[in-house]
Design an enzyme around this catalytic site. Structure first.
Site, PDB file in Angstrom:
ATOM      1  N   ARG A  61       7.889  -3.533   4.460  1.00 29.43           N
ATOM      2  CA  ARG A  61       7.880  -4.984   4.247  1.00 29.43           C
ATOM      3  C   ARG A  61       9.021  -5.473   3.371  1.00 29.43           C
ATOM      4  O   ARG A  61       9.338  -6.648   3.388  1.00 29.43           O
ATOM      5  CB  ARG A  61       6.513  -5.434   3.739  1.00 29.43           C
ATOM      6  CG  ARG A  61       5.455  -5.303   4.849  1.00 29.43           C
ATOM      7  CD  ARG A  61       4.056  -5.646   4.407  1.00 29.43           C
ATOM      8  NE  ARG A  61       3.583  -4.842   3.303  1.00 29.43           N
ATOM      9  CZ  ARG A  61       3.005  -3.651   3.404  1.00 29.43           C
ATOM     10  NH1 ARG A  61       2.841  -3.096   4.588  1.00 29.43           N
ATOM     11  NH2 ARG A  61       2.590  -3.007   2.341  1.00 29.43           N
ATOM     12  N   GLU A  98      -1.073   3.547  -4.918  1.00 32.83           N
ATOM     13  CA  GLU A  98      -2.430   3.308  -5.402  1.00 32.83           C
ATOM     14  C   GLU A  98      -3.474   3.925  -4.487  1.00 32.83           C
ATOM     15  O   GLU A  98      -4.609   4.124  -4.871  1.00 32.83           O
ATOM     16  CB  GLU A  98      -2.693   1.805  -5.610  1.00 32.83           C
ATOM     17  CG  GLU A  98      -2.609   0.947  -4.372  1.00 32.83           C
ATOM     18  CD  GLU A  98      -1.189   0.502  -4.030  1.00 32.83           C
ATOM     19  OE1 GLU A  98      -1.076  -0.468  -3.272  1.00 32.83           O
ATOM     20  OE2 GLU A  98      -0.188   1.110  -4.461  1.00 32.83           O
TER      21      GLU A  98
END
Length: 173
Positions: A61, A98
């Site tokens: 992205r 994460e």
């Protein structure tokens, strides 16, 4: 043109890509011409003030707005790609996310010694992506002068991990 609340253009997808993760989907922002222009101009204005030589965008992205930000800031763009996507010679870094781990590669000849680099990605979460890219840039003699994002997930501590680095995000959660 009035200022939009860009946060209204972010869709949260629960349990994606893994259970317990609330994925921040930027595609509604990208689909709205005014929101997209505001995001690009907001980040490009900040990037321009840093006077970089390059914007380095993280796959995937970071590729969406990265070239537009670089063009508006009058500098070049370099992609950091997943392994095996860039020929011929690359350097790479592996880092924790994460919700897992990842690796990125870049062409070493595109970061010249002393090059002033701003890193761009869509989201600042734990800071692992930026930290890994920063290490690659520094290994090549470049200088990371900042990093910019559409979204910062403040509860994941990425800003603290990247302390000392100038950071900019348009939306905070």
């Amino acid at each position: 043109m009035s200022e939009l609340d860009l946060g209204a253009y972010i869709r949260e997808v629960q349990d994606f890509p893994t259970p317990g993760v609330g994925f921040k989907d930027i595609t509604p922002l990208l689909a709205d011409a005014q929101a997209l222009q505001q995001a690009i101009s907001g980040l490009a204005e900040w990037v321009s003030s840093k006077q970089p030589d390059l914007v380095l965008g993280a796959e995937a992205r970071g590729f969406i707005l990265g070239p537009a930000i670089a063009a508006a800031a009058n500098c070049g763009f370099v992609p950091a790609r997943r392994p095996g996507k860039l020929p011929p010679t690359t350097i790479s870094a592996t880092y924790a996310l994460e919700y897992g781990s990842n690796s990125l590669e870049l062409h070493p000849d595109l970061i010249r010694p002393g090059a002033r680099v701003v890193i761009h990605d869509d989201v600042l979460a734990t800071g692992g992506t930026v930290d890994a890219i920063k290490g690659l840039v520094e290994q090549l003699g470049g200088v990371v002068i900042g990093a910019c994002f559409i979204i910062e997930l403040t509860f994941l501590g990425g800003r603290e991990r990247l302390s000392g680095l100038d950071l900019q995000a348009l939306i905070d959660y």
